[in-house]
Design a protein around this motif. Structure first.
Motif, PDB file in Angstrom:
ATOM      1  N   THR A 116      30.788  29.580  38.929  1.00  0.00           N
ATOM      2  CA  THR A 116      32.013  30.380  39.034  1.00  0.00           C
ATOM      3  C   THR A 116      33.249  29.501  38.920  1.00  0.00           C
ATOM      4  OG1 THR A 116      32.086  30.230  41.449  1.00  0.00           O
ATOM      5  CG2 THR A 116      30.926  32.124  40.490  1.00  0.00           C
ATOM      6  N   ARG A 117      34.359  30.149  38.525  1.00  0.00           N
ATOM      7  CA  ARG A 117      35.661  29.492  38.490  1.00  0.00           C
ATOM      8  C   ARG A 117      36.656  30.342  39.275  1.00  0.00           C
ATOM      9  NH1 ARG A 117      37.360  28.911  32.444  1.00  0.00           N
ATOM     10  NH2 ARG A 117      39.326  28.457  33.493  1.00  0.00           N
ATOM     11  N   PRO A 118      37.542  29.706  40.023  1.00  0.00           N
ATOM     12  CA  PRO A 118      38.569  30.483  40.730  1.00  0.00           C
ATOM     13  C   PRO A 118      39.633  30.964  39.758  1.00  0.00           C
ATOM     14  CG  PRO A 118      38.941  28.149  41.084  1.00  0.00           C
ATOM     15  CD  PRO A 118      37.652  28.265  40.315  1.00  0.00           C
ATOM     16  N   SER A 119      40.154  32.133  40.004  1.00  0.00           N
ATOM     17  CA  SER A 119      41.224  32.683  39.173  1.00  0.00           C
ATOM     18  C   SER A 119      42.301  33.297  40.042  1.00  0.00           C
ATOM     19  CB  SER A 119      40.670  33.750  38.222  1.00  0.00           C
ATOM     20  OG  SER A 119      41.718  34.363  37.486  1.00  0.00           O
ATOM     21  N   ASP A 120      43.533  33.172  39.581  1.00  0.00           N
ATOM     22  CA  ASP A 120      44.631  33.894  40.212  1.00  0.00           C
ATOM     23  C   ASP A 120      44.527  35.373  39.871  1.00  0.00           C
ATOM     24  OD1 ASP A 120      45.517  31.333  40.820  1.00  0.00           O
ATOM     25  OD2 ASP A 120      46.947  31.279  39.154  1.00  0.00           O
ATOM     26  N   LEU A 121      45.218  36.183  40.649  1.00  0.00           N
ATOM     27  CA  LEU A 121      45.368  37.600  40.353  1.00  0.00           C
ATOM     28  C   LEU A 121      46.851  37.946  40.314  1.00  0.00           C
ATOM     29  CD1 LEU A 121      42.660  39.481  42.455  1.00  0.00           C
ATOM     30  CD2 LEU A 121      42.847  39.396  39.972  1.00  0.00           C
ATOM     31  N   LEU A 122      47.154  39.010  39.622  1.00  0.00           N
ATOM     32  CA  LEU A 122      48.511  39.529  39.538  1.00  0.00           C
ATOM     33  C   LEU A 122      48.556  40.818  40.343  1.00  0.00           C
ATOM     34  CD1 LEU A 122      50.441  39.890  36.151  1.00  0.00           C
ATOM     35  CD2 LEU A 122      50.707  41.489  38.032  1.00  0.00           C
ATOM     36  N   LEU A 293      48.692  35.977  43.156  1.00  0.00           N
ATOM     37  CA  LEU A 293      47.801  35.745  44.292  1.00  0.00           C
ATOM     38  C   LEU A 293      46.896  34.584  43.894  1.00  0.00           C
ATOM     39  CD1 LEU A 293      46.814  39.437  45.154  1.00  0.00           C
ATOM     40  CD2 LEU A 293      48.667  38.072  46.133  1.00  0.00           C
ATOM     41  N   PRO A 294      47.242  33.367  44.300  1.00  0.00           N
ATOM     42  CA  PRO A 294      46.519  32.194  43.802  1.00  0.00           C
ATOM     43  C   PRO A 294      45.048  32.171  44.210  1.00  0.00           C
ATOM     44  CG  PRO A 294      48.612  31.576  44.820  1.00  0.00           C
ATOM     45  CD  PRO A 294      48.341  33.000  45.194  1.00  0.00           C
ATOM     46  N   ARG A 295      44.189  31.973  43.220  1.00  0.00           N
ATOM     47  CA  ARG A 295      42.756  31.731  43.421  1.00  0.00           C
ATOM     48  C   ARG A 295      42.090  32.765  44.336  1.00  0.00           C
ATOM     49  NH1 ARG A 295      40.870  26.298  42.320  1.00  0.00           N
ATOM     50  NH2 ARG A 295      42.384  25.268  40.967  1.00  0.00           N
ATOM     51  N   GLN A 296      42.442  34.010  44.155  1.00  0.00           N
ATOM     52  CA  GLN A 296      41.902  35.076  44.995  1.00  0.00           C
ATOM     53  C   GLN A 296      40.624  35.694  44.434  1.00  0.00           C
ATOM     54  OE1 GLN A 296      43.113  36.307  48.184  1.00  0.00           O
ATOM     55  NE2 GLN A 296      43.844  34.214  47.922  1.00  0.00           N
ATOM     56  N   LEU A 297      40.191  35.213  43.289  1.00  0.00           N
ATOM     57  CA  LEU A 297      39.031  35.809  42.631  1.00  0.00           C
ATOM     58  C   LEU A 297      38.127  34.711  42.100  1.00  0.00           C
ATOM     59  CD1 LEU A 297      37.852  38.585  41.607  1.00  0.00           C
ATOM     60  CD2 LEU A 297      39.052  38.117  39.462  1.00  0.00           C
ATOM     61  N   LEU A 298      36.816  34.903  42.229  1.00  0.00           N
ATOM     62  CA  LEU A 298      35.825  34.016  41.618  1.00  0.00           C
ATOM     63  C   LEU A 298      35.223  34.730  40.418  1.00  0.00           C
ATOM     64  CD1 LEU A 298      33.934  32.366  44.623  1.00  0.00           C
ATOM     65  CD2 LEU A 298      35.566  31.285  43.068  1.00  0.00           C
ATOM     66  N   ILE A 299      35.225  34.075  39.277  1.00  0.00           N
ATOM     67  CA  ILE A 299      34.705  34.645  38.037  1.00  0.00           C
ATOM     68  C   ILE A 299      33.502  33.831  37.577  1.00  0.00           C
ATOM     69  CG2 ILE A 299      35.174  35.070  35.588  1.00  0.00           C
ATOM     70  CD1 ILE A 299      36.746  36.993  37.042  1.00  0.00           C
ATOM     71  N   PHE A 300      32.395  34.502  37.263  1.00  0.00           N
ATOM     72  CA  PHE A 300      31.280  33.805  36.613  1.00  0.00           C
ATOM     73  C   PHE A 300      31.741  33.419  35.213  1.00  0.00           C
ATOM     74  CE2 PHE A 300      28.921  36.439  39.701  1.00  0.00           C
ATOM     75  CZ  PHE A 300      28.142  35.451  40.294  1.00  0.00           C
ATOM     76  N   ALA A 301      31.748  32.127  34.948  1.00  0.00           N
ATOM     77  CA  ALA A 301      32.362  31.654  33.708  1.00  0.00           C
ATOM     78  C   ALA A 301      31.576  30.510  33.100  1.00  0.00           C
ATOM     79  CB  ALA A 301      33.802  31.200  33.972  1.00  0.00           C
ATOM     80  N   SER A 302      31.746  30.341  31.809  1.00  0.00           N
ATOM     81  CA  SER A 302      31.161  29.202  31.115  1.00  0.00           C
ATOM     82  C   SER A 302      31.782  27.919  31.643  1.00  0.00           C
ATOM     83  CB  SER A 302      31.422  29.314  29.608  1.00  0.00           C
ATOM     84  OG  SER A 302      31.162  28.092  28.953  1.00  0.00           O
TER      85      SER A 302
END
Length: 305
Positions: A116-122, A293-302
């Motif tokens: 997984t990679r952390p991602s911001d949200l809007l 919203l910094p790094r509020q989501l984990l995405i399964f990513a390459s």
């Protein structure tokens, strides 16, 4: 257990085929999973929430397009679940940003691999207090009008059928140019106000592309802690059309008709309410206030995405 939320109609039926391929692999591997078929974003949330509260769900996976991902964002945030994607939509900008392949088997491998990679949200807030999460962007003005036209169109289905889903945005743009009237825009970023007398659109972005690969904010990265803003203003419809092809490469950022801004808090106001669309889905109208919203989501990513 992994919960798959399937939009069979995404990509003019590609969602159903993608899920059939993925489910076959899950059965072969004996992977614990559950699946729900959603008929609408509201239905997806209702069914998924019920399943999460009754059974031990470790991850959510959208089988569909950017709109399906968008519908699951509130649940991923509320229950702190990593979010995966098997892309089968018309735009697939989420897949592009996170290096997720279109092949269902390859996309499923990323989910089952667990990286997984952390991602911001809007987070976009309306005056009535309602909150809309977006992963890609919030499009306001001409962009919002185009999104509304595309969503209700027959030409989107034909574009999906021909495998050129991103062309639907271009068709919608030409259709809306004849009807949309530019407005004065007030865009405030981190307390600094910018006024544009003839504003066509404002895109507040978390990812670099929207509309199926259009590089509206080419410097945006999903975990940079910033919102990137593109304002197109001060031009005629014909001049706007001359700028549009350069969005494909991101070179529009050098145009005198384009202003690029960035910050953590963005508000957009206009004298006449303008439609706002988050990730291609309705998100109210101006005035809109968007925050990162910094790094509020984990995405399964390459790993290389």
């Amino acid at each position: 257990m992994i919960l798959f939320v399937v939009n069979e109609k995404s990509g003019n039926g590609r969602g159903k085929k993608a899920w059939q391929a993925a489910e076959s692999i899950l059965r072969e591997r004996g992977t614990p999973y559950a699946a729900i078929t959603a008929t609408s974003p509201a239905d997806a949330i209702l069914q998924a929430k019920s399943k999460i509260e009754r059974e031990p769900v470790q991850a959510l996976v959208a089988v569909g397009g950017d709109g399906t991902v968008h519908s699951l964002l509130p649940l991923a945030v509320e229950y702190r679940l990593p979010l995966g994607l098997i892309p089968s939509g018309s735009g697939n900008d989420t897949a592009l940003a996170f290096g997720i392949p279109k092949d269902p088997a390859a996309a499923l491998d990323i989910v089952l691999g667990g990286s997984t990679r952390p991602s911001d949200l809007l987070a976009a807030r309306q005056p009535d207090g309602s909150l809309h999460y977006s992963l890609i962007s919030v499009a306001i003005g001409l962009d919002g009008a185009v999104a509304e036209d595309v969503n209700g169109s027959r030409y989107k289905r034909w574009c999906n059928r021909l495998g050129i889903g991103s062309a639907a945005y271009i068709i919608g743009l030409f259709r809306m140019l004849a009807a949309f009237k530019p407005q004065p825009l007030t865009v405030t970023v981190d307390g600094r106000t910018h006024v544009f007398q003839k504003g066509w659109l404002t895109a507040v972005a978390n990812l670099a592309t929207y509309g199926g690969g259009l590089k509206i904010c080419p410097d945006a990265k999903p975990s940079d802690g910033l919102l990137h803003v593109c304002v197109v203003h001060g031009c005629s419809a014909l001049q706007l059309l001359s700028v549009f092809p350069t969005v494909l490469s991101g070179k529009h950022v050098g145009s005198k008709f384009v202003t690029m801004l960035k910050g953590t808090d963005v508000s957009v106001e206009a004298p006449v309410p303008l439609l706002a669309y988050g990730d291609g889905e309705p998100a109210g109208h101006t005035p809109v206030r968007a925050s990162v919203l910094p790094r509020q989501l984990l995405i399964f990513a390459s790993a290389s995405g």
